[in-house]
Design an enzyme around this catalytic site. Sequence first.
Site, short mmCIF file in Angstrom:
data_model
loop_
_atom_site.label_atom_id
_atom_site.label_comp_id
_atom_site.label_asym_id
_atom_site.label_seq_id
_atom_site.Cartn_x
_atom_site.Cartn_y
_atom_site.Cartn_z
N HIS A 131 45.22 -20.94 15.79
CA HIS A 131 44.79 -20.78 17.18
C HIS A 131 46.05 -20.56 18.02
O HIS A 131 46.40 -21.36 18.88
CB HIS A 131 43.98 -22.00 17.64
N ASN A 175 41.61 -17.55 15.01
CA ASN A 175 40.79 -17.61 16.21
C ASN A 175 41.11 -16.45 17.14
O ASN A 175 42.27 -16.24 17.49
CB ASN A 175 41.06 -18.91 16.99
N GLU A 176 40.09 -15.71 17.55
CA GLU A 176 40.23 -14.65 18.56
C GLU A 176 41.44 -13.76 18.27
O GLU A 176 42.40 -13.70 19.06
CB GLU A 176 40.31 -15.26 19.97
N TYR A 306 31.92 -15.58 26.10
CA TYR A 306 32.06 -16.06 27.48
C TYR A 306 31.40 -15.15 28.51
O TYR A 306 30.85 -15.63 29.49
CB TYR A 306 33.55 -16.21 27.83
N GLU A 379 32.73 -20.97 20.32
CA GLU A 379 33.19 -21.27 21.68
C GLU A 379 32.19 -20.69 22.67
O GLU A 379 31.74 -19.55 22.51
CB GLU A 379 34.56 -20.66 21.99
N GLU A 433 45.24 -24.53 29.61
CA GLU A 433 44.56 -23.24 29.56
C GLU A 433 45.59 -22.11 29.57
O GLU A 433 45.64 -21.26 30.45
CB GLU A 433 43.54 -23.13 30.70
N TRP A 434 46.50 -22.14 28.59
CA TRP A 434 47.46 -21.06 28.33
C TRP A 434 48.22 -20.67 29.61
O TRP A 434 48.75 -21.55 30.27
CB TRP A 434 46.74 -19.89 27.65
#
Length: 477
Positions: A131, A175-176, A306, A379, A433-434
């Site tokens: 991730h 992930n993603e 999302y 997610e 959050e990044w």
Amino acid sequence: MTANASPRPTELTTRFPTGFLWGAATAAYQIEGATAEGGRGRSIWDTFATVPGAVLNGENGDVAVDHYHRFPQDVAMMADLGLTAYRFSVAWPRIQPAGSGPANQAGLDFYSRLVDTLLAAGVQPWPTLYHWDLPQPLEDRGGWPERDTAHRFAEYAALVHGALGDRVGNWMTVNEPWCAAFLGYASGEHAPGRREPAAALAAAHHLLLGHGLAVSAMRADRPGVRVGPAVNLYAVSPQTDAPEDLDAARRIDGMQNRLFLDPLLLGRYPDDLLADLAPYGFAEHVRDGDLAAINAPIDLLGVNYYSRHTVSGLPGEATQAVSSPFSSVSPWVGADHVRFVPAGRPVTGMGWEIDETGLAEVLTRLHRDYPAVPLYITENGAGYDDELDGDGAVHDIERIRYLDAHLRVCHGAIGAGVPLRGYFTWSLMDNYEWAWGYSKRFGLVYVDYATQRRVPKDSAAWYAQVIRSGGLPGGTL
Ligand code: IFM
């Protein structure tokens, strides 16, 4: 967010199948902290967070929500919520501080303790192997655009699986990969912050290859392992039926969804994308045998959903990046002349349009266009600027509405025959959050970052009730 959820009738209108998995998700760099403990090496996010202007307020994951030290209490919190599964990620730099070579035992021990604590609490562990926290030494050798990183990833996957596979049955590889490749190497709004479109495409291919090689390595170790990737999929709509809008939608759908789904599930890259990406030399990275490796049979597909992209074509103008304040460079390699258009729907605190119908489209499409594989929403959630209210609680009715709407879609999809087996909300608790630092909160549980106190939000109580009753109540939220 101050309103309380309105009283709801208790009868269920929407009952999920027995055995449906109810989970919540997190990721290592976003929650663990302790970045200099237990022999952990540095990751690309440790480095990126020091770059002036890269992260809001210069914030980093050094402490995060201190999960590394507080995991027993966090697992107890999961049990209180009634979660039946917990999706977390393993920090590669804890396992291989230099990015290759033998495992750091202290790193394995941390995750081993976490797994044992989860199992003792009746919560299934669902680890993700990557991730986004690539060991910095691997980035120093070229990062994901280098083919060797895929091989290093498979080696790392085998080490972790070798240590935990006796107790962990379900795994996610990457992930993603869209974010890791295109935010990391094209727009540069994520670590390592490179703005090199051709390298981003190489990264995408090598992330997929790393996934495939990891699946084979893990299966060789333990044939019964259940493993798959977690991809972030969007519904994509053209703004109008004009040919340039339809072409914009084709390109964005291609780069966001099909670039990953087609090789993973069909064993080929889409022809239209190969044509779009030819000027970047994409096909040169794809060697004989790669697609077969990427197309290795998987046991599950994680879907992170999302929002929807609505796009229009702008012949003659450059692509406009999706409202990112962190980079003026587009992540949409090969999709020039595209504009992202607000479609007028309500947005979350991230500015992302809320559109649960997009999730229905994504699930239906997976069911219709790809070979059947058990699906999990790995997610789904909403970020807001939550605050503690005067009564010491967080009344996050918008998040409850978001989750309720998306879970209704999940239920409908199951009824229509989609093999959806579980749902993990993002996120268990507020976290890093990044590039947004700690400014956006996605958790069911509020974290007071000054004291690390955890305060379950109204959405936590709501989700616990959904899990307890096995479905969604009727009435209006
Ligand atoms: O926080 C991220 C997560 O790390 C990956 N998926 C999207 C989430 C919200 O932006």
